[in-house]
Design an enzyme around this catalytic site. Sequence first.
Site, PDB file in Angstrom:
ATOM      1  NE  ARG A   1      25.228  23.674  44.139  1.00  0.00           N
ATOM      2  CZ  ARG A   1      26.328  24.199  44.577  1.00  0.00           C
ATOM      3  NH1 ARG A   1      27.034  23.611  45.655  1.00  0.00           N
ATOM      4  NH2 ARG A   1      26.549  25.321  44.125  1.00  0.00           N
TER       5      ARG A   1
ATOM      6  CG  HIS B   1      25.136  25.659  50.364  1.00  0.00           C
ATOM      7  ND1 HIS B   1      24.254  25.414  49.437  1.00  0.00           N
ATOM      8  CD2 HIS B   1      26.454  25.479  49.992  1.00  0.00           C
ATOM      9  CE1 HIS B   1      24.876  25.242  48.144  1.00  0.00           C
ATOM     10  NE2 HIS B   1      26.119  25.281  48.462  1.00  0.00           N
TER      11      HIS B   1
ATOM     12  CD  GLU C   1      21.191  24.622  49.678  1.00  0.00           C
ATOM     13  OE1 GLU C   1      21.576  25.954  49.253  1.00  0.00           O
ATOM     14  OE2 GLU C   1      21.744  23.616  49.603  1.00  0.00           O
TER      15      GLU C   1
END
Length: 337
Positions: A257, A304, A285
């Site tokens: 993360r 991701h 994001e």
Amino acid sequence: MPHIIETQPDRTDLPLVVMPTVFDAMIEPFRTNLPMLHDIARVRMYTDRTSDEETLLARTADADAVMVIGFHIPDAMLNRFCGFDGGTGHVRCFAFGGTGVASYINMTKTRERDVRVCNIVHYGDHAVAEHTFALILELAREVGRLDAEVKAGDWTGAEGYALHGKTLGLVGFGGIGQTVARIANGFGMHVAAWNSHVDPTVANALGVELIDDMGDLMERSDIVSLHLPLLESTAGIVTATQLNRMRPGTLFVNTARAEIIEPGALTARLLRGDIRAALDVYEREPLPMDDPLRTVPGIILTPHVAWRNDEAYVSLTKQVVQSVASFFTGGDFNVAN
């Protein structure tokens, strides 16, 4: 109009679980697991992809629980889901299809509002570990760039970076970190890990050296890879001071993360231009087009997706449904808050 999959639609005596959006590849694995909610809850699953907040709220207006797949829940949206600040929703459980749920929903506020949040565990250890090595190999051998050059008629090539004999430093040594270590052993690498609550028996079995200071680990490693979960205790735990101890030429990978790094610290370190990086996670994001990370020379960016593969989807979907079933039957399966 999106296709909707429903179970037990006539059982209005049962609570309603809504999945307002889903990845195409997850539809069949979810459908396989929905019978676990028979006589426990109704399900309404929308089979298209959307991130529009108003659409998500409209689809969950009458939900008692929401399966959260691939979208963030800002505080204002959380209040509307749960009937606070003028909101009309009555959601009392969010079943999140991933780990690191704290980057998707405010855990403090859900506790204050007595709303359960569930996440899933160890569903994608191999998926994330394999993607980690895909990124390491791309940094080391630049296959993507070379492929594009050959197709364009350029036969120049590039010098490779050997992994054999190099030191891989792992910040985080849970299921994913341990799987990465096993893969690294196959390449003949020396593996070290930051010694934070690491079981020395597991480390010894994998031939992993434990290093007490994170900065020391980064300074001694040829490649640094992050594998910490995002918790209140790990937010910002990787600091600018530690990142600055990486030697020129170090390769840096993050499939964990972005929020475990001090805000802005990684961008500042990479813009110095003396280390190369591959990232799958970001402070914002989707990654904005004007984000300075896009200007870092040689950086590898993926959207991701480290957790996304067919094997991971099977475990993920089962755990999400189990979490909801447990909530409505008085259990505590995978409670995150």
